[in-house]
Design an enzyme around this catalytic site. Structure first.
Site, PDB file in Angstrom:
ATOM      1  N   ALA A 183       0.851  -1.189   0.000  1.00 60.46           N
ATOM      2  CA  ALA A 183       0.000   0.000   0.000  1.00 60.46           C
ATOM      3  C   ALA A 183       0.889   1.243   0.000  1.00 60.46           C
ATOM      4  O   ALA A 183       1.941   1.259   0.640  1.00 60.46           O
ATOM      5  CB  ALA A 183      -0.896   0.015   1.232  1.00 60.46           C
ATOM      6  N   LYS A 184       0.453   2.267  -0.706  1.00 61.75           N
ATOM      7  CA  LYS A 184       1.167   3.553  -0.635  1.00 61.75           C
ATOM      8  C   LYS A 184       0.566   4.293   0.565  1.00 61.75           C
ATOM      9  O   LYS A 184      -0.265   5.193   0.429  1.00 61.75           O
ATOM     10  CB  LYS A 184       1.024   4.345  -1.927  1.00 61.75           C
ATOM     11  CG  LYS A 184       2.004   5.512  -2.026  1.00 61.75           C
ATOM     12  CD  LYS A 184       1.993   6.117  -3.429  1.00 61.75           C
ATOM     13  CE  LYS A 184       2.915   7.331  -3.525  1.00 61.75           C
ATOM     14  NZ  LYS A 184       4.329   6.997  -3.358  1.00 61.75           N
TER      15      LYS A 184
END
Length: 295
Positions: free
Chosen positions: A162-163
């Site tokens: 995930a960013k």
């Protein structure tokens, strides 16, 4: 001698920000101090660039924003099409041209504890003028990288694909340390001591005409990374994604980093190791400029 222009704080700038379905004057886009995203890092974001008013690979970024949110147990209450329209509108309202684009989603203030299942998911899009991260006049000379003290975490210990804002805490610390020591950025190792990435960019090396890059299995497989791999293959370069150990670095000839902010930037030094920016770096820099439509 001219004075250095004052930097305008981001909360004092002019323009427009899209927030929760509304276009707001820049300085009216605010959140409360007891926002869950601030206290517990429950936030995801994207970093994108618009060239001549067109956001490069915009939909891929919107898709990744929604995917990152789901990894973080957050359901964004807007469709990809709505996010795409919001980005286009704000780029236009803020003057078009070349801009950096920052969509962000975060948990609100309904609950202030580790558990926040009932908090509203807020979404905002801001854009601003931001030139190349590194001076184009000296870019081909290559930047200098430190070796970070912190490592990218084990995928069993963090949502590494995930960013997510929380994953950048060690990046900020590593970049601050590097800059204090005279470097532009830092290269991070992974949890097993293998070469991983920089604090906000992926990394590539060359040897015997081939391009080598770490497997993106415990850090973000960047959209720019994938773009550059595709450009390299179009040119006929062999691209090898594999485990890379730090003791291999003296055997590499060229090194460059990639990212929406960094674009394609050659590297001249990583700690004690030296590299010579050359044909592969230059070719991919030029091809990337053509690909994004910046020329």
């Amino acid at each position: 001698m001219s004075a250095t222009p004052a930097i305008i704080p981001f909360d004092k700038r002019e323009g427009f920000i899209w927030m929760n379905g509304e276009v707001l004057p820049w300085q009216d886009a605010k959140v409360h101090v007891l926002t869950h995203g601030l206290h517990y890092g429950s936030s995801v974001f994207e970093g994108e660039r618009a060239y001549k008013g067109r956001i490069f690979k915009s939909r891929e970024h919107s898709e990744r924003l929604i995917a990152s949110a789901r990894i973080m147990d957050m359901e964004i209450p807007y469709s990809i099409e709505e996010i795409e329209e919001a980005k286009r509108r704000i780029v236009e309202l803020n003057g078009g041209g070349d801009q950096y684009v920052r969509p962000v989603a975060f948990r609100g203030s309904e609950m202030m504890a580790v558990s926040a299942q009932h908090n509203r998911i807020h979404v905002a899009v801001a854009t601003w003028n931001w030139p190349s991260m590194f001076d184009p006049a000296i870019k081909m000379k290559g930047i200098k990288l430190d070796i970070a003290e912190y490592r990218r975490p084990d995928p069993a210990c963090a949502p590494v694909h995930a960013k997510a804002a929380g994953l950048y805490m060690i990046c900020t610390l590593s970049k601050h340390r590097a800059e204090k020591r005279g470097y532009a950025d830092a290269m991070m190792l992974d949890w097993q001591g293998r070469v991983a990435e920089c604090t906000g960019a992926n990394i590539f090396f060359t040897k015997d005409g081939a391009i080598h890059t770490p497997l993106a299995d415990c850090f973000l497989d960047g959209i720019t990374r994938r773009t550059v791999i595709d450009l390299a293959k179009r040119r006929g370069f062999e691209v090898i994604e594999r485990r890379i150990m730090p003791d291999e670095m003296p055997s590499f000839v060229e090194c460059f980093i990639t990212g929406s902010a960094a674009e394609v930037t050659p590297v001249a030094e990583i700690g004690p190791d030296r590299f010579t920016p050359g044909n592969i770096s230059r070719t991919l820099m030029e091809d990337y400029v053509t690909e994004v439509g910046a020329n």
